[in-house]
Scaffold this active site. Structure first.
Site, PDB file in Angstrom:
ATOM      1  N   THR A 193      -4.948  10.792  -0.126  1.00 12.66           N
ATOM      2  CA  THR A 193      -6.307  10.520   0.351  1.00 12.66           C
ATOM      3  C   THR A 193      -6.678  11.457   1.499  1.00 12.66           C
ATOM      4  O   THR A 193      -5.833  12.111   2.098  1.00 12.66           O
ATOM      5  CB  THR A 193      -6.441   9.071   0.854  1.00 12.66           C
ATOM      6  OG1 THR A 193      -5.534   8.870   1.938  1.00 12.66           O
ATOM      7  CG2 THR A 193      -6.167   8.077  -0.250  1.00 12.66           C
TER       8      THR A 193
ATOM      9  N   TYR B 213     -14.610   5.343   8.808  1.00 10.03           N
ATOM     10  CA  TYR B 213     -13.555   5.839   7.923  1.00 10.03           C
ATOM     11  C   TYR B 213     -13.931   5.494   6.485  1.00 10.03           C
ATOM     12  O   TYR B 213     -14.090   4.325   6.138  1.00 10.03           O
ATOM     13  CB  TYR B 213     -12.238   5.160   8.305  1.00 10.03           C
ATOM     14  CG  TYR B 213     -10.988   5.673   7.622  1.00 10.03           C
ATOM     15  CD1 TYR B 213     -10.008   6.333   8.357  1.00 10.03           C
ATOM     16  CD2 TYR B 213     -10.760   5.476   6.268  1.00 10.03           C
ATOM     17  CE1 TYR B 213      -8.840   6.787   7.760  1.00 10.03           C
ATOM     18  CE2 TYR B 213      -9.606   5.932   5.653  1.00 10.03           C
ATOM     19  CZ  TYR B 213      -8.642   6.576   6.402  1.00 10.03           C
ATOM     20  OH  TYR B 213      -7.484   7.025   5.802  1.00 10.03           O
TER      21      TYR B 213
ATOM     22  N   SER C 134     -12.433   6.334   2.657  1.00  7.74           N
ATOM     23  CA  SER C 134     -11.304   6.929   1.956  1.00  7.74           C
ATOM     24  C   SER C 134     -11.790   7.736   0.753  1.00  7.74           C
ATOM     25  O   SER C 134     -12.561   7.245  -0.068  1.00  7.74           O
ATOM     26  CB  SER C 134     -10.345   5.833   1.497  1.00  7.74           C
ATOM     27  OG  SER C 134      -9.255   6.381   0.801  1.00  7.74           O
TER      28      SER C 134
ATOM     29  N   HIS D 148       0.786  -1.230   0.000  1.00  7.54           N
ATOM     30  CA  HIS D 148       0.000   0.000   0.000  1.00  7.54           C
ATOM     31  C   HIS D 148       0.824   1.290   0.000  1.00  7.54           C
ATOM     32  O   HIS D 148       0.321   2.345  -0.389  1.00  7.54           O
ATOM     33  CB  HIS D 148      -0.931   0.009   1.219  1.00  7.54           C
ATOM     34  CG  HIS D 148      -2.175   0.818   1.030  1.00  7.54           C
ATOM     35  ND1 HIS D 148      -2.208   1.992   0.309  1.00  7.54           N
ATOM     36  CD2 HIS D 148      -3.443   0.615   1.456  1.00  7.54           C
ATOM     37  CE1 HIS D 148      -3.440   2.472   0.319  1.00  7.54           C
ATOM     38  NE2 HIS D 148      -4.205   1.667   1.005  1.00  7.54           N
TER      39      HIS D 148
END
Length: 756
Positions: free
Chosen positions: A552, A539, A541, A423
């Protein structure tokens, strides 16, 4: 996608063995270095652009035309000013005002006729630093629904103390950095959230992408690998030549392309305190893992890319190789799933004893895993087979993926594909763009012969793939065993659940004149409340690639308006019109938050950057400390479909990617991703921890399905969905997952394919 877990672990990334790691460098020095790194990237792109076709600038140098250079500079400045306009983002969906139409026409004029991938980079505006007063106000508003009155009052006191004592100084440093560096937050986000995290990458940071859901173009593993690798390298070729068109949001606003630079030839190298990203200019081989053995497979011959059939031949040679794995070689890759500090120490010994083999893996264009087991949807048990498929992509067996590589291409024995993506180097839309191109190219452009092989002819003159030799010192054998044990524990603790919801999709939501993403987000709030009986920080994104080197921002989807809607839905005295009115208010609020996040006016990245500055200055802020100790019990993400023109959804509706997923951000929370497959299907990917008594991925999946139907039934056009569903028998899980409706579709396509 998986960034919420990393964001939660941010504070621990600044610690080691429980002790605080001092950020001893002066903050001004850090800001200076951030700017220096930015300018180096700009110069690299500039010279790369010269090499790949910026003939206007080259002509200016050749003819010493100052006038031409001034004109180019003026055009870039004008385009940057135009791209700083965000009024179009705030307009109602489907409507475009006269100022926006004028703005769009000017953008197209100043952009040129055929912009290349990085054409807009020097014209993108920098991400603004929001007002600290606005950020704190929005933060307090976001936590109000999940805090008791007493806790909220205490948080408000801490916030006011922060604004009075520390905010102005920290904000001054951020404004200074925003003026000097390309982006005031992205490099710190990469470093502190990803590279300084000491947690294992597997499950905690990586994410996965799935193949077509209902079809497999060929059952031959080597053939599928040959076409897929060839398609990926074609994408790299286009990327190097900047022939990939820049992504335009809503077809008109260019997004930053910086993250594309590190897709290939990239490895995350472990360090004791901090990892670093190693990116090579080029690589002409891939590293392959099969049955515990590692191979080096060249991808070029005489500087030209090998054909798909030649690559298939090389992969088949590996599959046919009867040689066994050497002692401990089979489980070596488990080290990449170990805590980063542990892996860094072991790698030092490995680099000394097996430097050539290690370089062949880390210097590869990407990693390929030829799995010995089949995967994907099956007729016998469709629900369980999809869950197992997701788990295999996310974690595998803990030792058959090199998690440090930018991505691993996974090819199962029945020809099914998948990706496991690291990531830190980029976010999901980048790898998703590559994956869409790969699936479309290997299936529609390259294709397969009637017997399932790649088209073309083998090349018997090619040398056999090189078997990598690992001279593993005795002292790391125990480290491999420990890493494998930890990886298995982590892998076995993940509960993955994937289900396609086929009763309605994007087309129905559009008919309701609503945002598809907001519709799902509010439904998720209802589903989670029914699952846990309480609200939690959520959350979602959102991208900030409207700005140079943006990554982001967080949309805090659990709003007061969403909670009011959920309570109304659970109140039997509330009528459908009342609930529908509250639902529309909640959707409007979510849309406002999403647009604010995309335009650089979000909450979390600003608070994160303020916290980093406070650590550099050794300032203690109880407010910022509390902010960054929050737990995200519901982490969500939509996987965008960016290149629908590559797929013929009308003639081949099943040839659409089924999205991907990630691990939960909290030990007692959920990770939920979703993708709109065509107009009439939504695929959900849910994860949680089996060790938690509070979560169950399958239970949440049922709540999501019920919530979607309940929300749809508020609209007159959607009331028949619930009647259809209830009448079919909810106990039939195959209908719930939308499988039965697809089984009859195999005869609709003339392409070489295997269903299930």
């Amino acid at each position: 996608m998986a960034e919420a877990h990393q964001a939660v672990g941010f504070r621990t990334s600044l610690t080691s063995d429980g002790a605080e790691v001092e950020l001893s460098a002066p903050v001004l020095q850090e800001i200076y270095l951030s700017g220096l790194r930015s300018w180096k990237r700009h110069l690299s792109r500039f010279w790369g652009g010269q090499h790949h076709g910026l003939r206007g600038v080259l002509a200016a140098a050749l003819f010493a035309s100052c006038l031409w250079g001034t004109l180019i500079f003026t055009l870039h400045v004008a385009l940057r000013l135009l791209l700083s306009y965000h009024g179009w983002l705030l307009e109602p969906h489907g409507a475009m005002s006269s100022p926006t139409k004028t703005w769009l026409a000017l953008v197209r004029i100043f952009s040129g006729r055929h912009p290349m991938l990085f054409s807009y980079q020097r014209s993108l505006p920098r991400q603004p630093v929001p007002s600290v007063q606005d950020t704190v106000r929005k933060y307090l508003e976001s936590v109000r629904p999940v805090l008791s009155d007493e806790d909220f009052d205490w948080t408000a006191v801490l916030a006011q103390e922060f604004l009075r004592l520390q905010a102005s100084l920290l904000q001054w440093y951020l404004r200074l950095k925003s003026w000097w560096a390309s982006n005031y937050v992205s490099d710190w986000w990469e470093e502190f959230v990803y590279l300084r995290s000491r947690n294992p990458l597997m499950v905690n940071s990586n994410y996965y992408m799935m193949d077509f859901l209902y079809v497999t173009p060929t059952p031959l593993q080597a053939a599928r690998a040959g076409n897929a690798v060839h398609a990926l390298l074609l994408y790299r070729h286009r990327l190097n030549r900047q022939e990939i068109p820049p992504t335009l949001l809503m077809g008109m606003r260019p997004l930053c392309s910086a993250q594309y630079e590190k897709i290939f030839n990239t490895t995350r190298i472990p360090g004791v305190q901090k990892d670093y990203i190693r990116h090579l200019h080029d690589s002409q081989h891939v590293a392959v893992f099969h049955r515990g053995r590692f191979f080096r497979v060249g991808t070029h011959s005489r500087n030209s890319l090998l054909s798909p059939r030649a690559l298939e031949q090389q992969f088949q040679r590996i599959l046919d190789d009867p040689s066994p794995a050497c002692p401990h070689e089979e489980h070596l890759a488990a080290l990449t799933a170990a805590p980063r500090g542990t892996w860094a120490q072991v790698r030092t010994s490995l680099k000394t004893q097996a430097a050539e083999a290690l370089e062949a893996v880390e210097g590869a264009a990407f990693f390929v895993s030829l799995d010995a087991e089949p995967a994907g949807l099956t007729r016998e048990d469709p629900a369980a087979s999809l869950d197992a498929y997701a788990h295999a992509l996310l974690a595998g067996r803990g030792h058959d993926r090199w998690f440090d590589k930018s991505f691993t291409l996974i090819v199962f024995s029945n020809g099914k594909l998948g990706l496991s993506v690291e990531h830190s180097w980029a976010d999901c839309p980048i790898s998703g763009h590559m994956w869409e191109f790969t699936l479309a190219t290997e299936c529609f452009q390259l294709g397969y012969s009637t017997d399932g092989h790649c088209k073309g002819h083998p090349d018997p003159t090619l040398p056999r793939p090189q078997r990598l030799q690992w001279d593993l010192p005795d002292q790391i054998h125990s480290s491999i065993s420990l890493a494998l044990r930890g990886a298995k524990i982590l892998s076995e603790n993940v509960d993955c659940h994937v289900f396609p919801f086929s009763l309605f999709g994007k087309s129905f939501i559009r008919r309701c004149h609503l945002s598809s993403d907001s519709f799902i987000q509010i439904a998720l709030q209802l589903a989670h409340f029914r699952d846990r009986g309480q609200f939690c920080l959520t959350y979602e994104s959102a991208m900030t690639r409207l700005f140079l080197e943006g990554r982001t921002e967080t949309v805090r989807s659990c709003t007061r308006e969403a909670c009011n809607f959920v309570r109304a839905m659970e109140d039997k005295e509330k009528t459908d019109p009342q609930c529908l009115a509250l639902f529309r208010v909640a959707v409007d609020k979510h849309q406002a938050l999403l647009k604010a996040a995309m335009s650089g006016q979000g909450v979390d990245r600003h608070l994160f950057a303020l916290y980093v500055v406070s650590r550099f200055l050794h300032l203690q802020s109880p407010f910022l400390t509390q902010v960054h100790s929050e737990q995200w019990q519901l982490s969500t993400s939509q996987i965008p479909v960016q290149q629908m023109h590559l797929f013929d959804v009308h003639n081949y509706p099943d040839y659409v990617s089924s999205g991907g997923g990630f691990g939960p951000a909290d030990d007692h929370g959920y990770g939920v991703s979703y993708i709109f497959m065509g107009d009439d299907m939504i695929t959900f990917h849910i994860s949680s921890k089996k060790s938690s008594t509070k979560t169950d991925s399958h239970r949440l999946g049922q709540h999501i399905e019920d919530a979607l139907l309940d929300v749809a039934s508020l609209f007159q056009a959607g009331q028949h969905f619930k009647r259809r569903f209830r009448g079919s028998g909810k106990e039939d899980s195959r209908h719930r997952c939308g499988f039965l409706s697809r089984q009859a579709g195999a005869s609709k396509t003339s392409m070489t394919s295997t269903y299930f």
